[in-house]
Design an enzyme around this catalytic site. Structure first.
Site, PDB file in Angstrom:
ATOM      1  N   LYS A 132      98.577   7.460  22.457  1.00 23.37           N
ATOM      2  CA  LYS A 132      99.491   7.488  23.425  1.00 23.37           C
ATOM      3  C   LYS A 132      98.772   7.085  24.739  1.00 23.37           C
ATOM      4  O   LYS A 132      99.163   6.116  25.614  1.00 23.37           O
ATOM      5  CB  LYS A 132     100.495   8.613  23.504  1.00 23.37           C
ATOM      6  CG  LYS A 132     101.484   8.531  24.892  1.00 23.37           C
ATOM      7  CD  LYS A 132     102.217   9.899  24.969  1.00 23.37           C
ATOM      8  CE  LYS A 132     101.353  10.816  25.472  1.00 23.37           C
ATOM      9  NZ  LYS A 132     102.259  12.151  25.898  1.00 23.37           N
ATOM     10  N   ASP A 188     106.242   8.869  24.534  1.00 24.43           N
ATOM     11  CA  ASP A 188     106.218  10.210  24.989  1.00 24.43           C
ATOM     12  C   ASP A 188     107.611  10.705  24.642  1.00 24.43           C
ATOM     13  O   ASP A 188     108.289  10.101  23.923  1.00 24.43           O
ATOM     14  CB  ASP A 188     105.844  10.273  26.509  1.00 24.43           C
ATOM     15  CG  ASP A 188     107.128   9.691  27.360  1.00 24.43           C
ATOM     16  OD1 ASP A 188     108.130   9.104  26.449  1.00 24.43           O
ATOM     17  OD2 ASP A 188     107.120   9.968  28.455  1.00 24.43           O
TER      18      ASP A 188
END
Length: 282
Positions: A190, A209
């Site tokens: 991420k 997220d």
């Protein structure tokens, strides 16, 4: 003969009363629930036990719509077009002026709001303006500077490890490839996607997220992910539906929409421009 039958009947009745007494106390009284079974029932219904909050319910499963992948892809295209209209300038909310600053801010954002990170980083970047300065910092001083972001000991350790490896192996410059970024302490996919897409303009993947996962689940865009926390499969499912050139924008736009409209507890479905293409809209 009648006396014998009467005696047998009396013995049977006595035996029945004894059996009932063992199971439920007085004859005919209902059997009491055990403490264990009562706790299990309360846990299943979400009620508290002994005055303490009940264990969190399982996460909602990903929606499985009866639509072909082609139909889902067409719906994804309409969603993307609406997001383009609604958030034409969607970008990362973390304030930064370099790849180094973005990487540090993204590491700090774990389990912390972007607003809090943006309050901490101006002073942090004055203290440590580049990877070389950060690599020379002490653990104690760095912990004090980032304390309010939470998990500050582990974050300080990761920041120091990241900065030292960047200096030792990459000449003090943040690398611009997924494989190299993933070798840095505190950097997972991420974070790497955020830095690559936002700073370097490389659409290697999609940032997943909590907002992106939640919206992807509610919008019925997931094909293989089991729920809204299955980040690896969520990213893969979204990459199959959206053009590569739009991956970075998509993540930033979904995050903004999640914060403004599609909140976790009370989504504003009546105000949502995506409602027509959202199977979860109320």
């Amino acid at each position: 003969m009648a006396k014998k039958k009467t005696a047998r009947s009396a013995r049977r009745a006595a035996s029945t009363r004894t059996s009932r007494s063992k199971r439920g106390g007085e004859s005919g009284a209902p059997r009491k629930r055990t403490a264990t079974s009562a706790k299990k029932k309360r846990a299943a219904t979400g009620a508290s036990t002994n005055g303490k909050p009940a264990r969190a319910a399982r996460r909602p499963r990903a929606l499985r719509l009866r639509e072909s992948q082609a139909a889902r892809k067409a719906r994804a295209g309409r969603i993307l077009a609406k997001l383009r209209e609604l958030y034409p300038d969607a970008d990362c909310a973390l304030r930064h002026a370099s790849a180094y600053e973005l990487l540090v801010a993204t590491i700090l954002s774990a389990q912390c709001t972007d607003e809090r990170v943006n309050m901490v980083t101006p002073n942090l970047f004055r203290m440590y303006p580049d990877a070389k300065a950060l690599a020379a910092a002490s653990q104690e001083d760095l912990e004090a500077a980032i304390r309010s972001t939470g998990f500050y000991r582990n974050k300080a350790k990761n920041l120091l490890g990241m900065a030292r490896k960047v200096c030792d192996e990459f000449g003090g410059e943040i690398p611009d490839s997924m494989d190299q970024l993933l070798t840095l302490p505190g950097v997972a996919r991420k974070t790497a996607n955020c830095v690559l897409g936002t700073w370097f303009g490389k659409n290697v993947g999609i940032v997943v997220d909590t907002h992106v996962g939640r919206l992807a689940q509610r919008l019925g865009l997931l094909r293989t992910a089991k729920d809204d926390k299955d980040a690896v499969k969520i990213e893969r499912d979204l990459m199959e539906l959206f053009p590569e050139k739009d991956w970075t924008f998509l993540a930033h736009a979904l995050i903004q929409h999640g914060r403004r409209v599609c909140a976790a507890r009370k989504p504003k479905c009546s105000e949502c421009v995506l409602a027509e293409d959202c199977p979860s809209a109320e």
